[in-house]
Design an enzyme around this catalytic site. Structure first.
Site, PDB file in Angstrom:
ATOM      1  N   ARG A  96      24.349  19.347 -11.222  1.00 57.10           N
ATOM      2  CA  ARG A  96      24.311  18.997 -12.482  1.00 57.10           C
ATOM      3  C   ARG A  96      25.137  18.564 -13.488  1.00 57.10           C
ATOM      4  O   ARG A  96      24.688  17.747 -14.214  1.00 57.10           O
ATOM      5  CB  ARG A  96      24.201  20.458 -13.157  1.00 57.10           C
ATOM      6  CG  ARG A  96      24.196  20.708 -14.527  1.00 57.10           C
ATOM      7  CD  ARG A  96      25.512  20.679 -15.529  1.00 57.10           C
ATOM      8  NE  ARG A  96      26.090  21.178 -15.962  1.00 57.10           N
ATOM      9  CZ  ARG A  96      27.775  20.823 -15.314  1.00 57.10           C
ATOM     10  NH1 ARG A  96      28.187  19.902 -15.766  1.00 57.10           N
ATOM     11  NH2 ARG A  96      28.654  22.396 -14.477  1.00 57.10           N
ATOM     12  N   PHE A 135      32.890   8.312 -16.435  1.00 52.55           N
ATOM     13  CA  PHE A 135      33.747   8.173 -16.910  1.00 52.55           C
ATOM     14  C   PHE A 135      34.883   8.209 -16.452  1.00 52.55           C
ATOM     15  O   PHE A 135      35.298   9.977 -16.053  1.00 52.55           O
ATOM     16  CB  PHE A 135      33.411   9.127 -17.836  1.00 52.55           C
ATOM     17  CG  PHE A 135      33.798   9.436 -19.243  1.00 52.55           C
ATOM     18  CD1 PHE A 135      33.166   9.053 -19.819  1.00 52.55           C
ATOM     19  CD2 PHE A 135      34.826  10.542 -19.381  1.00 52.55           C
ATOM     20  CE1 PHE A 135      34.076   9.271 -21.757  1.00 52.55           C
ATOM     21  CE2 PHE A 135      35.217  11.027 -20.854  1.00 52.55           C
ATOM     22  CZ  PHE A 135      34.941  10.393 -21.745  1.00 52.55           C
ATOM     23  N   SER A 144      45.094  17.925 -18.370  1.00 53.20           N
ATOM     24  CA  SER A 144      44.844  18.978 -19.478  1.00 53.20           C
ATOM     25  C   SER A 144      45.764  17.543 -20.353  1.00 53.20           C
ATOM     26  O   SER A 144      45.115  18.046 -21.735  1.00 53.20           O
ATOM     27  CB  SER A 144      45.645  19.658 -19.590  1.00 53.20           C
ATOM     28  OG  SER A 144      45.227  20.579 -18.707  1.00 53.20           O
ATOM     29  N   THR A 170      33.952  12.434 -10.854  1.00 52.77           N
ATOM     30  CA  THR A 170      32.580  12.620 -10.584  1.00 52.77           C
ATOM     31  C   THR A 170      31.752  10.503 -11.028  1.00 52.77           C
ATOM     32  O   THR A 170      31.905  10.246 -11.569  1.00 52.77           O
ATOM     33  CB  THR A 170      31.800  13.652 -11.653  1.00 52.77           C
ATOM     34  OG1 THR A 170      32.631  14.101 -11.971  1.00 52.77           O
ATOM     35  CG2 THR A 170      30.290  13.586 -11.137  1.00 52.77           C
ATOM     36  N   GLN A 285      24.084  54.084  -7.657  1.00 53.50           N
ATOM     37  CA  GLN A 285      24.698  53.954  -9.472  1.00 53.50           C
ATOM     38  C   GLN A 285      25.501  53.392  -9.084  1.00 53.50           C
ATOM     39  O   GLN A 285      26.016  52.830 -10.072  1.00 53.50           O
ATOM     40  CB  GLN A 285      24.691  55.337  -9.410  1.00 53.50           C
ATOM     41  CG  GLN A 285      23.518  56.839  -9.235  1.00 53.50           C
ATOM     42  CD  GLN A 285      24.433  57.675 -10.348  1.00 53.50           C
ATOM     43  OE1 GLN A 285      25.430  58.140 -10.501  1.00 53.50           O
ATOM     44  NE2 GLN A 285      23.798  58.368 -10.236  1.00 53.50           N
ATOM     45  N   GLU A 369      36.585  19.572 -17.806  1.00 56.82           N
ATOM     46  CA  GLU A 369      35.826  19.283 -19.332  1.00 56.82           C
ATOM     47  C   GLU A 369      36.693  20.559 -20.324  1.00 56.82           C
ATOM     48  O   GLU A 369      36.010  20.951 -21.128  1.00 56.82           O
ATOM     49  CB  GLU A 369      34.607  20.398 -19.721  1.00 56.82           C
ATOM     50  CG  GLU A 369      33.871  19.408 -18.521  1.00 56.82           C
ATOM     51  CD  GLU A 369      33.314  17.640 -19.357  1.00 56.82           C
ATOM     52  OE1 GLU A 369      33.754  17.128 -19.815  1.00 56.82           O
ATOM     53  OE2 GLU A 369      32.856  16.468 -18.347  1.00 56.82           O
ATOM     54  N   GLY A 370      38.253  20.391 -20.389  1.00 54.44           N
ATOM     55  CA  GLY A 370      39.152  21.759 -20.610  1.00 54.44           C
ATOM     56  C   GLY A 370      38.674  22.264 -20.237  1.00 54.44           C
ATOM     57  O   GLY A 370      38.161  23.554 -19.480  1.00 54.44           O
TER      58      GLY A 370
HETATM   59  C1  LIG Z   1      35.215  18.133  -9.062  1.00 55.39           C
HETATM   60  C2  LIG Z   1      36.260  17.709 -10.703  1.00 55.39           C
HETATM   61  C3  LIG Z   1      35.188  16.878 -11.355  1.00 55.39           C
HETATM   62  C4  LIG Z   1      36.519  16.127 -12.204  1.00 55.39           C
HETATM   63  N1  LIG Z   1      35.295  15.171 -13.286  1.00 55.39           N
HETATM   64  C5  LIG Z   1      36.171  14.347 -13.291  1.00 55.39           C
HETATM   65  C6  LIG Z   1      35.651  12.896 -14.447  1.00 55.39           C
HETATM   66  O1  LIG Z   1      34.258  12.899 -14.110  1.00 55.39           O
HETATM   67  N2  LIG Z   1      36.762  12.502 -15.192  1.00 55.39           N
HETATM   68  C7  LIG Z   1      37.160  12.855 -15.619  1.00 55.39           C
HETATM   69  O2  LIG Z   1      37.576  11.855 -16.735  1.00 55.39           O
HETATM   70  N3  LIG Z   1      37.949  14.356 -15.120  1.00 55.39           N
HETATM   71  C8  LIG Z   1      37.280  14.573 -14.197  1.00 55.39           C
HETATM   72  N4  LIG Z   1      37.963  15.584 -14.417  1.00 55.39           N
HETATM   73  C9  LIG Z   1      39.224  15.882 -13.948  1.00 55.39           C
HETATM   74  C10 LIG Z   1      39.161  17.064 -14.901  1.00 55.39           C
HETATM   75  O3  LIG Z   1      38.761  17.260 -16.170  1.00 55.39           O
HETATM   76  C11 LIG Z   1      40.428  18.296 -15.131  1.00 55.39           C
HETATM   77  O4  LIG Z   1      40.743  18.388 -13.577  1.00 55.39           O
HETATM   78  C12 LIG Z   1      40.937  19.322 -15.989  1.00 55.39           C
HETATM   79  O5  LIG Z   1      41.608  18.470 -17.143  1.00 55.39           O
HETATM   80  C13 LIG Z   1      42.363  19.774 -15.846  1.00 55.39           C
HETATM   81  O6  LIG Z   1      43.237  18.973 -15.347  1.00 55.39           O
HETATM   82  P1  LIG Z   1      44.603  19.184 -13.922  1.00 55.39           P
HETATM   83  O7  LIG Z   1      43.627  19.462 -13.266  1.00 55.39           O
HETATM   84  O8  LIG Z   1      45.659  17.300 -14.003  1.00 55.39           O
HETATM   85  O9  LIG Z   1      44.833  20.010 -14.310  1.00 55.39           O
HETATM   86  P2  LIG Z   1      46.831  20.325 -15.392  1.00 55.39           P
HETATM   87  O10 LIG Z   1      46.618  19.174 -16.740  1.00 55.39           O
HETATM   88  O11 LIG Z   1      48.004  20.668 -14.100  1.00 55.39           O
HETATM   89  O12 LIG Z   1      46.962  21.525 -15.308  1.00 55.39           O
HETATM   90  C14 LIG Z   1      46.911  22.971 -14.155  1.00 55.39           C
HETATM   91  C15 LIG Z   1      47.461  24.250 -14.673  1.00 55.39           C
HETATM   92  O13 LIG Z   1      48.084  24.228 -16.283  1.00 55.39           O
HETATM   93  C16 LIG Z   1      46.924  24.917 -17.833  1.00 55.39           C
HETATM   94  N5  LIG Z   1      47.309  24.192 -18.932  1.00 55.39           N
HETATM   95  C17 LIG Z   1      47.421  23.039 -19.111  1.00 55.39           C
HETATM   96  N6  LIG Z   1      47.973  22.930 -20.015  1.00 55.39           N
HETATM   97  C18 LIG Z   1      48.940  23.788 -20.529  1.00 55.39           C
HETATM   98  C19 LIG Z   1      49.067  23.993 -21.842  1.00 55.39           C
HETATM   99  N7  LIG Z   1      49.465  23.661 -22.874  1.00 55.39           N
HETATM  100  N8  LIG Z   1      49.947  25.988 -21.789  1.00 55.39           N
HETATM  101  C20 LIG Z   1      49.212  26.333 -20.473  1.00 55.39           C
HETATM  102  N9  LIG Z   1      48.733  26.005 -19.425  1.00 55.39           N
HETATM  103  C21 LIG Z   1      48.417  25.104 -19.829  1.00 55.39           C
HETATM  104  C22 LIG Z   1      45.824  24.280 -17.223  1.00 55.39           C
HETATM  105  O14 LIG Z   1      45.340  25.396 -17.304  1.00 55.39           O
HETATM  106  C23 LIG Z   1      45.353  24.720 -15.399  1.00 55.39           C
HETATM  107  O15 LIG Z   1      45.816  26.263 -15.554  1.00 55.39           O
HETATM  108  C24 LIG Z   1      37.044  16.861 -12.969  1.00 55.39           C
HETATM  109  C25 LIG Z   1      37.755  17.175 -12.190  1.00 55.39           C
HETATM  110  C26 LIG Z   1      37.730  18.292 -10.789  1.00 55.39           C
HETATM  111  C27 LIG Z   1      37.867  18.614 -10.496  1.00 55.39           C
END
Ligand SMILES: Cc1cc2nc3c(=O)[nH]c(=O)nc-3n(C[C@H](O)[C@H](O)[C@H](O)COP(=O)(O)OP(=O)(O)OC[C@H]3O[C@@H](n4cnc5c(N)ncnc54)[C@H](O)[C@@H]3O)c2cc1C
Length: 390
Positions: A96, A135, A144, A170, A285, A369-370
């Site tokens: 997907r 992307f 994030s 990806t 159950q 995606e968030g």
């Molecule tokens: C398999 C895979 C494919 C992906 N594909 C793409 C892609 O095609 N293109 C792309 O651009 N990205 C892609 N991503 C990246 C993805 O969007 C990010 O991993 C995601 O946005 C989270 O960012 P991070 O991993 O840096 O975590 P971080 O931002 O470092 O977050 C770490 C933790 O902190 C928490 N956190 C963040 N902000 C706050 C806050 N304000 N308060 C409290 N907690 C918070 C988060 O929820 C998380 O639990 C992919 C990721 C994966 C795993």
């Protein structure tokens, strides 16, 4: 006593789906069952999926950019697109993801924000799967919080020169074109980057325990020189990439339910066969309580997805509603996958059954995606008027 009912038949959610959308859904389901299901465990185990071949097959089925109009795209309803995502993810979240990233992220960015020239150059070939897109928004230090990005585009004569790194992308190392977001003097802008441009390299990320049937890469942009026409003219600021994420999140609202449905169907079939203390596991159950609770969550998730689909098709889907759907459906799908695994006992940890594969995949789906936390903050802000992001 009547025979067993499939989990989604409990609420007859099919009756809420238009005939055309249901026919398309059935076509994708048959393709997943016949073509993808026999291969998926092997692709997952090897961490090696034939993205190029699959993209052409997805293109033939009209799944790439399927809810977009023109340029060879199928122009279906948003609900139909969601249902296709559900069926693909019943196969595997990685499969997907190929379709989501191509259609909702890379193609949508060009379709929504691109110039006529960019659209003509890329969209028809991306719709057939001849050209693969990725992307690039996330960076090693900014996931994030994409607003902190360090990737930069500076003007040099008439050209743009891009420098920076993108992480977790990806399809990154199989893509022909990358939509890359970078900081400029006028804020964040998007660039359409052919991946054979000098200075662009993509390195596949290995050793993933999740989404193993999906290619994930790090992009390095080392002085990538692009003509002025490479910039997406209509995307200004972070709202550009965020508009694409909204599209992809919508697909996940449906998609995650596909993984959950596959887990539940597998588990019900197993529990009806498995004998424990001289009785069917399904006849206890405790087992039925688990199955009932999971079917309730799956049905609620489906009603939510179809409601959001109808709102989107009517052009009145509020942004926080997407967060409600993404947060709930990924969280519940993951809980279902884990609970199903308990019912299969030891057999549940193997690749012979899809439960651990789906559960492991859904860990990524919960994060990309968030993250769940980011969607809680979006909903919290909508409820209180207060931003708690920083
Ligand atoms: C398999 C895979 C494919 C992906 N594909 C793409 C892609 O095609 N293109 C792309 O651009 N990205 C892609 N991503 C990246 C993805 O969007 C990010 O991993 C995601 O946005 C989270 O960012 P991070 O991993 O840096 O975590 P971080 O931002 O470092 O977050 C770490 C933790 O902190 C928490 N956190 C963040 N902000 C706050 C806050 N304000 N308060 C409290 N907690 C918070 C988060 O929820 C998380 O639990 C992919 C990721 C994966 C795993």
């Amino acid at each position: 006593m009547t025979g067993p009912l499939s989990p989604l038949a409990l609420l007859d959610t099919d009756s809420l789906i238009a005939d055309d959308d249901r026919a398309m859904r059935d076509t994708v389901r048959a393709f997943v069952d016949d073509r993808l299901r026999p291969e998926i465990a092997g692709w997952y185990e090897r961490g090696d999926v034939p993205v190029r071949d699959l993209a052409l097959e997805f293109g033939k089925l009209g799944l790439l950019g399927m809810h977009l109009e023109g340029y060879g795209c199928a122009g279906t309803s948003a609900t139909a697109y969601g249902l296709a995502c559900l069926e693909l993810e019943a196969g595997d979240s990685g499969l997907r993801s190929i379709v989501s990233v191509q259609g909702s992220l890379a193609m949508y960015a060009i379709w929504k924000h691109g110039s006529d020239e960019q659209k003509d150059q890329w969209l028809p070939r991306m719709a057939t799967g001849e050209a693969i897109g990725c992307f690039g928004l996330t960076e090693p230090d900014f996931g994030s919080n994409p607003g902190g990005m360090r990737a930069r585009a500076v003007r040099d004569g008439g050209d743009w020169v891009l420098t920076g790194n993108k992480m977790w992308i990806t399809n990154g190392s199989v893509a022909d074109v990358a939509v890359v977001w970078a900081r400029t003097e006028e804020g964040v802008r998007g660039f359409v980057v052919p991946t054979d441009t000098p200075g662009f390299t993509a390195t596949e990320i290995k050793h993933k325990m999740s989404l193993r049937a999906s290619v994930t890469a790090e992009l390095a942009l080392d002085g990538v020189r692009l003509p002025p026409s490479a910039m997406l003219p209509e995307a200004r600021g972070l709202s550009g990439p965020l508009s694409c994420l909204t599209e992809a999140r919508f697909g996940i609202v449906f998609g995650s339910l596909g993984a959950a449905r596959d887990c539940l169907e597998t588990t019900i079939a197993y529990a009806r066969e498995r004998e424990i203390f001289d009785r069917q596991l399904a006849a206890y159950q405790l087992t039925q309580a688990k199955l009932a609770d999971m079917a309730v969550e799956l049905g609620k998730g489906m009603l939510l997805a179809l409601h959001l689909g109808r709102l989107k098709d009517d052009g009145r889907l509020p942004a926080p509603a997407i967060s409600v759907g993404k947060l709930n459906n990924t969280r519940e799908a993951l809980a279902i996958a884990r609970e199903c695994r308990t019912i299969l006992g030891a057999a549940g940890i193997t690749l012979e059954y899809p439960l651990m594969r789906h559960a492991n995949n859904l860990e990524s789906v919960l994060t990309y995606e968030g993250t769940s936390e980011v969607h809680q903050l979006v909903i919290g802000q909508a409820l209180t008027g207060e931003s708690a992001f920083r």
